[in-house]
Enzyme design. Structure first.
Site, PDB file in Angstrom:
ATOM      1  N   HIS A 108      -8.137  -2.258  -2.684  1.00 45.42           N
ATOM      2  CA  HIS A 108      -6.749  -1.928  -2.378  1.00 45.42           C
ATOM      3  C   HIS A 108      -5.816  -2.454  -3.480  1.00 45.42           C
ATOM      4  O   HIS A 108      -4.883  -1.764  -3.913  1.00 45.42           O
ATOM      5  CB  HIS A 108      -6.375  -2.528  -1.021  1.00 45.42           C
ATOM      6  CG  HIS A 108      -5.018  -2.157  -0.542  1.00 45.42           C
ATOM      7  ND1 HIS A 108      -4.331  -2.908   0.387  1.00 45.42           N
ATOM      8  CD2 HIS A 108      -4.186  -1.117  -0.850  1.00 45.42           C
ATOM      9  CE1 HIS A 108      -3.164  -2.347   0.624  1.00 45.42           C
ATOM     10  NE2 HIS A 108      -3.051  -1.265  -0.106  1.00 45.42           N
ATOM     11  N   GLU A 111      -5.940  -0.178  -6.401  1.00 49.35           N
ATOM     12  CA  GLU A 111      -5.111   1.020  -6.185  1.00 49.35           C
ATOM     13  C   GLU A 111      -3.654   0.741  -6.555  1.00 49.35           C
ATOM     14  O   GLU A 111      -2.966   1.599  -7.118  1.00 49.35           O
ATOM     15  CB  GLU A 111      -5.223   1.464  -4.729  1.00 49.35           C
ATOM     16  CG  GLU A 111      -4.306   2.604  -4.339  1.00 49.35           C
ATOM     17  CD  GLU A 111      -3.777   2.460  -2.921  1.00 49.35           C
ATOM     18  OE1 GLU A 111      -2.551   2.580  -2.734  1.00 49.35           O
ATOM     19  OE2 GLU A 111      -4.585   2.214  -2.005  1.00 49.35           O
ATOM     20  N   HIS A 112      -3.180  -0.466  -6.272  1.00 48.66           N
ATOM     21  CA  HIS A 112      -1.790  -0.834  -6.590  1.00 48.66           C
ATOM     22  C   HIS A 112      -1.614  -1.064  -8.099  1.00 48.66           C
ATOM     23  O   HIS A 112      -0.714  -0.493  -8.722  1.00 48.66           O
ATOM     24  CB  HIS A 112      -1.401  -2.110  -5.846  1.00 48.66           C
ATOM     25  CG  HIS A 112      -0.947  -1.883  -4.442  1.00 48.66           C
ATOM     26  ND1 HIS A 112       0.364  -2.019  -4.056  1.00 48.66           N
ATOM     27  CD2 HIS A 112      -1.632  -1.528  -3.332  1.00 48.66           C
ATOM     28  CE1 HIS A 112       0.476  -1.751  -2.776  1.00 48.66           C
ATOM     29  NE2 HIS A 112      -0.726  -1.456  -2.301  1.00 48.66           N
ATOM     30  N   GLU A 189       2.500  -5.178   2.409  1.00 45.11           N
ATOM     31  CA  GLU A 189       1.945  -4.051   3.174  1.00 45.11           C
ATOM     32  C   GLU A 189       1.177  -4.558   4.392  1.00 45.11           C
ATOM     33  O   GLU A 189       1.284  -4.006   5.485  1.00 45.11           O
ATOM     34  CB  GLU A 189       1.029  -3.217   2.277  1.00 45.11           C
ATOM     35  CG  GLU A 189       0.509  -1.962   2.945  1.00 45.11           C
ATOM     36  CD  GLU A 189      -0.267  -1.066   1.993  1.00 45.11           C
ATOM     37  OE1 GLU A 189      -0.869  -0.092   2.470  1.00 45.11           O
ATOM     38  OE2 GLU A 189      -0.275  -1.347   0.768  1.00 45.11           O
TER      39      GLU A 189
END
Length: 1158
Positions: A108, A111-112, A189
């Site tokens: 994750h 992805e950022h 998030e």
């Protein structure tokens, strides 16, 4: 062997269901002969072309091509000659199940951080800025077994967008300067999702997995998990006395480069600066620049990320879809040129994990789960083998047809008639490549929750019925017919959704030529394989092999159970307990079905028989509907389909009544009326829904909205039944009790929703004329009686204003016939249209209002701000075009500065806000954050001050790009019937009938200048604007934030220590704590350890509280009532002072009825 069908099985123990699919293996043997090599030409690398045609529906005018690059990347190219929007999606067969065990959330985080610049385009927001100027946007998501990156853009912008997009996968910077910031973004998030029940239950189900299975991983990640390995490394480095080289520690594995390396080997740690500091710095944003790479801890996290990326992001694992207007040859050359530089790292292209996360300890259990929101539900799940190898007959979907049915004899019908459930869904749930679940999700009433064992038992009895029933082949044939019809007449998806769908499909084990058709359409049972696959799944659906999860608030669990023992899941703190079913329950659940109300469904009478479409040549599709009938009761609008040529129609019918929302109680009863209509038609309408004809009844403060969408063949039949139900509804006490409970629960749960949704809601409520808030309606719902509601329905239907729109494959006479049916069945008296007009409230010029309240959920750490600016009347065409251009120009910078650079929170956006009746133009900036909303408002106003300079300094070419992008957005072709109806309905519903607005505004935009935009901004948006009309809604979290020490205070304490002793290394706290404003407890603990043995230790530590008071964290600064600000104390009093908008009137007289009105 071709990568599309290459699946390595890690475990030697393969379930029998995988071994009995001979069609799959024949396909594998044939595929090698269907590919042809295209040799290198000029600057275009070689690739391989799939030669067989892709099977597509008869109405699909797009062309498809499948190519495989030399590096193993597989791409499907879609040529759409009529496209005005292009898109791309790249799916990587790596997700959070591949996270290293010691760094949960790394996929994750990748992805950022992947988006933070590339060697070719080092500026961190280059990609998003380019898309914004070209009517585009992008997004990405990390799933358990894949990560998907996608964008959409105007067709003219595809080459530039694809060039920027492809660079993320062969030369990303993973900019060290962005490390800390993106770790914070991941943490934010997670914070956003922390109080969301779907996330909490999902992670608990993962947590309760057999030991060692990768499914148990915490895929979201947070700051703690992403920095844990770095902290461990730092401790180990101190103990070993090494670990750094020139300020950057050495990689643990010297065979893995410390940073991603591009094809020419040029990528160093960060060859060009990617990060741009916040142009409107606060104390917080300044301090975050001190250690933007996170110090030793952040550098180790980044090193591990780069190491992981170099291993896992392999070209052979990538599946790409590009949708564009360019010819297929041109798209192929573009993709081969841009994506061939991605390295193939010789990893397994599509790894499969066939080992199911359910072991003996997980099977046969009941898990009780505490929820945040007030609802009751039970999920019953069974281990299911991976279903994609069974694509031919789709056995799990066959079973789901029965288990999820809502017609007579169904499990849902039985449970609903008992008063135990409000909804039921079931079917296969893909978890990862290699394993799935078959899941029942049943939402319970309060009575159903008290009888949850009976609900579960009925579920097992229905499964037993299926296990013992014969399945005539017509069942599968009916499903095939419905699916084939749906495929042949499927509506065109928007480009980005289609690209995402196709990039995901390329990773499935289906023949390449069938990636469109076989995914959607099962085959008839022409052999015993189909039924055998169904029987194998049913055999595994037993109480001893499944797991039930019972969901409710803690007090509800303890109301029906004496067991008060609770455990808590690690990452969300979700309370749960695990028990085994009682042996007597297991015995009953294992027995045959003995519930006579349960039986299998009959044939579906709603399958369309007439699928003919009268297609004719048209020069250009009509841009608006036509008024074909007008009476004192209302109007009928119609547009015969002239572009989609599908055997489908769409009907929108609005029934407005002056009593619908005349009081909070009336508004509540109108909602109950709409829900009872849906409830009473559920069994009848279910077959229609299966066959592709869907209806819905919904309420709003002016009345009822009824919509029907689907195949036109049987639409009048369903419409008649719906209207008769509306007219003749008899309120049943037992159903009213259930619906009241559901509505009450929905409204109570609204206050537990995310903060930004609440602040947006209150903003709209405060500026809507004659409406009631949810709290007022909640006070009414429980006491509504059967007799009172029946009277309300009768009064509601006595006098109506009716607006109707018919679009699609229906002629004018058919639409008029439908309208006559409406009038004849409802048999109401007419009312003047102005009795039910939508009207908003106008903020006075030069006003600055603030309303403060609290987030209702006491455990939600997030506050929220909706900052609204009213710009004027939406009927002023030039002002409207200028305002929307300004909002378009502000959208990307607001996100880039307030979210990306300032890290205020995960939810940040700037957009238009339409009030009731669409009569006022409005701009809103929304921020959800753990920081104080007064501080958020300060940062928003600092951004607005900056935005003035950005507009003033904007180059003409950039301004023109924004105009062009907005024109492209406004003139975008509507992609399907439902969207076309929705766009037309906006103008009918508002009363303005301005159907050509977007085209006229696009023409008008040509003449709008930068000075026009700047004048509007300075006068109505900038904090010093003299004509500004502003309302902000600030919702403060009730959850106390742990005290933090500001960077200024921390640096001041460091200076005190440095002045007091030379024996302590004073700057180590920055790397150790790796936080711009560290927790006071962590800061104090660090210095307690560092100063132990120093003579004046206690005296120094006593200085910390004083420094925290002297130099507070920015968001802890109390706001001051500045001049010109009016704080709203009473919302009703505030609303009473505001002017009401005028009654809406048509802006255009279309003259469609030259004859006498009917």
């Amino acid at each position: 062997m071709l990568p599309l069908l290459h699946f390595r099985i890690y475990s030697p123990r393969i379930p029998s269901i995988f071994l009995q699919t001979p069609h799959r293996h024949r396909t594998l043997a044939m595929l090698a002969h269907d590919w042809q090599r295209v040799e290198k030409r000029a600057n275009v690398p070689a690739y391989t072309l799939f030669t067989k045609p892709i099977e597509k529906s008869q109405l699909d005018e797009r062309d498809y091509r499948l190519i495989k690059l030399e590096n193993g990347l597989l791409a499907v190219l879609v040529h759409d000659a009529k496209a005005d929007i292009a898109a791309a999606s790249l799916n990587v067969a790596v997700g959070h199940l591949s996270d290293p065990d010691d760094i949960p959330g790394l996929a994750h985080f990748c992805e950022h951080l992947l988006f933070m610049g590339t060697e070719q385009f080092p500026k961190e927001n280059e990609y998003s800025e380019y898309l914004s100027k070209n009517n585009g946007h992008s997004n990405a998501y990390t799933a358990p077994a894949n990560t998907n990156y996608f964008f959409r853009v105007a067709t003219s912008g595809l080459p530039g967008a694809l060039t920027r997009f492809s660079a993320f996968f062969h030369c990303p910077l993973f900019a060290p300067s962005c490390t800390t910031r993106e770790m914070n973004a991941v943490d934010s998030e997670h914070s956003k999702n922390h109080q969301a029940d779907p996330w909490r239950v999902f992670q608990l189900n993962k947590y309760l997995t057999k030991e060692g299975h990768p499914w148990s991983k915490f895929g979201s990640g947070n700051r703690e998990t992403l920095s844990a390995a770095g902290r461990t490394f730092k401790v180990a480095s101190k103990l070993n006395g090494n670990g750094t080289k020139n300020g950057i520690h050495a990689a643990a594995d010297e065979s893995v480069p410390a940073s991603p390396v591009s094809s020419d080997g040029s990528l160093a740690s960060s060859p060009l600066p990617s990060r741009i500091p916040s142009p409107v710095p606060s104390n917080t944003s300044v301090s975050s620049e001190n250690e933007p790479d996170g110090g030793v801890i952040g550098r180790e996290t980044r090193r591990r990320l780069v190491e992981w990326w170099n291993k896992e992001y392999c070209a052979g694992r990538m599946r790409l879809c590009v949708v564009g207007k360019e010819p297929l040859d041109e798209l192929a050359d573009m993709v081969s040129t841009l994506f061939t530089p991605i390295k193939n790292r010789e990893q397994d292209p599509l790894p499969v994990i066939p080992d199911h996360p359910f072991g003996p300890n997980e099977m046969g259990t009941l898990v009780s789960v505490q929820t945040v929101k007030a609802f009751h539900a039970i999920e019953i799940s069974f281990p299911l083998a991976w279903q994609w190898p069974l694509w031919r007959y789709k056995p799990a979907h066959f079973i789901a047809h029965f288990t999820g049915h809502e017609g007579p004899g169904s499990l849902f019908s039985y449970l609903k008639n008992k008063g135990w459930v409000t909804s039921l869904s079931s079917g296969p749930q893909p978890l990862a490549r290699g394993f799935e679940m078959f899941k029942f999700t049943i939402h319970l009433t309060k009575l159903g929750f008290e009888n949850y064992q009976s609900v579960a038992l009925a579920t097992f009895k229905y499964i037993s019925l299926l296990q013992s029933s014969a399945f005539p082949k017509w069942y599968q044939s009916e499903l095939v017919k419905i699916a084939r019809t749906r495929f042949q007449f499927s509506e065109k998806q928007n480009a980005e959704s289609y690209a995402v769908s196709l990039s995901e499909r390329l990773g499935k084990p289906v023949p390449p030529e069938s990636i469109l058709s076989e995914v959607a359409v099962p085959s008839d049972w022409n052999s015993e394989d189909g039924e055998r696959e169904v029987r194998e799944i049913l055999e595994g659906m037993r109480v001893t092999k499944g797991r039930a999860v019972l969901m409710a608030k803690k007090e509800e669990h303890e109301r029906i159970s004496k067991n008060e023992h609770w455990e808590h899941e690690k990452w969300y703190g979700t309370g749960y307990r695990v028990e085994r079913w009682d042996p007597s329950f297991v015995e009953q659940a294992e027995g045959p079905n003995d519930i006579p109300e349960l039986y299998l469904p009959g044939p579906n009478e709603f399958i369309p028989a007439n699928l003919e479409v009268e297609k004719r040549d048209v020069l250009e599709p009509a841009k608006r509907p036509y008024l074909i009938k007008q009476t004192p009761m209302g109007s009928v609008w119609h547009k015969k389909d002239d572009q989609f040529w599908l055997p489908k129609a769409s009907l929108a019918l609005e029934l407005r009544s002056p009593i619908a929302g005349s009081s909070p109680r009336a508004d509540t009863m109108t909602r109950l009326f709409a829900d009872l209509v849906n409830d009473s038609l559920q069994e009848f309408a279910y077959d229609a829904e299966l066959a592709g004809l869907v209806f819905n009844s919904g309420s709003h403060r002016l009345g009822l909205m009824i919509t029907l969408d689907g195949y036109n063949d049987k639409l009048p039949i369903l419409a008649r039944r719906v209207l008769e139900t509306v007219r003749n509804l008899q309120v049943r006490e037992d159903r009213l009790v259930v619906i009241k409970e559901k509505v009450k629960r929905d409204w109570e749960n609204f206050f537990m929703d995310q903060g930004y949704r609440l602040s947006d809601y209150y903003t709209q409520y405060m500026l809507t004329h004659h409406t009631w808030n949810i709290a007022e309606k909640l006070q009414e719902v429980s006491s509504v009686t059967q007799e009172e509601l029946q009277r309300h329905i009768d009064d509601f239907l006595a006098r109506l204003s009716i607006e109707m729109l018919v679009t699609g494959n229906m002629h004018k006479d058919e639409a008029i016939s439908l309208s006559e049916m409406v009038e004849n069945i409802l048999n109401a008296s007419s009312i003047p249209a102005d009795e039910t007009a939508q009207r908003a409230l106008i903020l006075p010029e030069g006003s600055n209002f603030i309303w403060k309240s609290h987030i209702p959920n006491s455990n939600d750490p997030n506050s929220s701000l909706t900052y609204y600016l009213q710009l004027g009347s939406s009927t002023d065409a030039r002002l409207r075009a200028t305002s929307l251009l300004l909002i378009h120009m502000m959208s990307e910078p607001a996100f880039d500065i307030l979210r990306t650079k300032e890290q205020l929170g995960y939810i940040v956006f700037c957009s238009e806000l339409q009030l009731s009746g669409a009569s006022r133009l409005g701009l809103r900036l929304v921020v959800q954050s753990e920081r104080n909303p007064a501080y958020l408002e300060q940062r928003v106003e600092a951004f607005l001050d900056l935005m003035k300079s950005k507009i003033e300094d904007m180059e003409p070419i950039d301004f023109q790009q924004f105009k062009t992008g907005l024109q492209q957005k406004w003139t975008e072709v509507v992609k399907d019937l439902k969207k076309e109806r929705s766009k037309f309905w906006e103008h009918i519903d508002s009363g303005y009938l301005d159907f050509l607005r977007r085209y006229n505004d696009s023409d008008l935009l040509t003449d709008i200048t930068k000075d026009d935009v700047l004048d509007l901004f300075v006068s109505r948006v900038h904090p010093l604007g003299v004509k500004r009309s502003k309302l902000s809604v600030q919702l403060q979290s009730r959850k106390p934030r742990p005290p933090r020490i500001s960077a200024t205070a921390a640096n001041a304490f460091e200076a005190l220590v440095r002045a007091s002793t030379t024996f302590v290394e004073t700057s180590g706290w920055k790397e150790e704590l790796a936080d711009e404003n560290p927790l006071a407890t962590h800061f104090a603990k660090y210095w307690q350890d560092a100063l132990s043995g120093v003579d004046n230790y206690e005296e120094l530590m006593m200085k910390i509280p004083g420094l925290m008071t002297q130099y507070p964290v920015d968001e802890e600064v109390c706001d001051v009532r500045t001049a010109g600000v009016t704080f709203i104390e009473n919302v009703q009093d505030f609303k009473a002072t505001l002017e009401v908008t005028e009654l809406p009137e048509p802006l255009v007289e279309w003259g469609d009825l030259p004859l006498a009105k009917l």
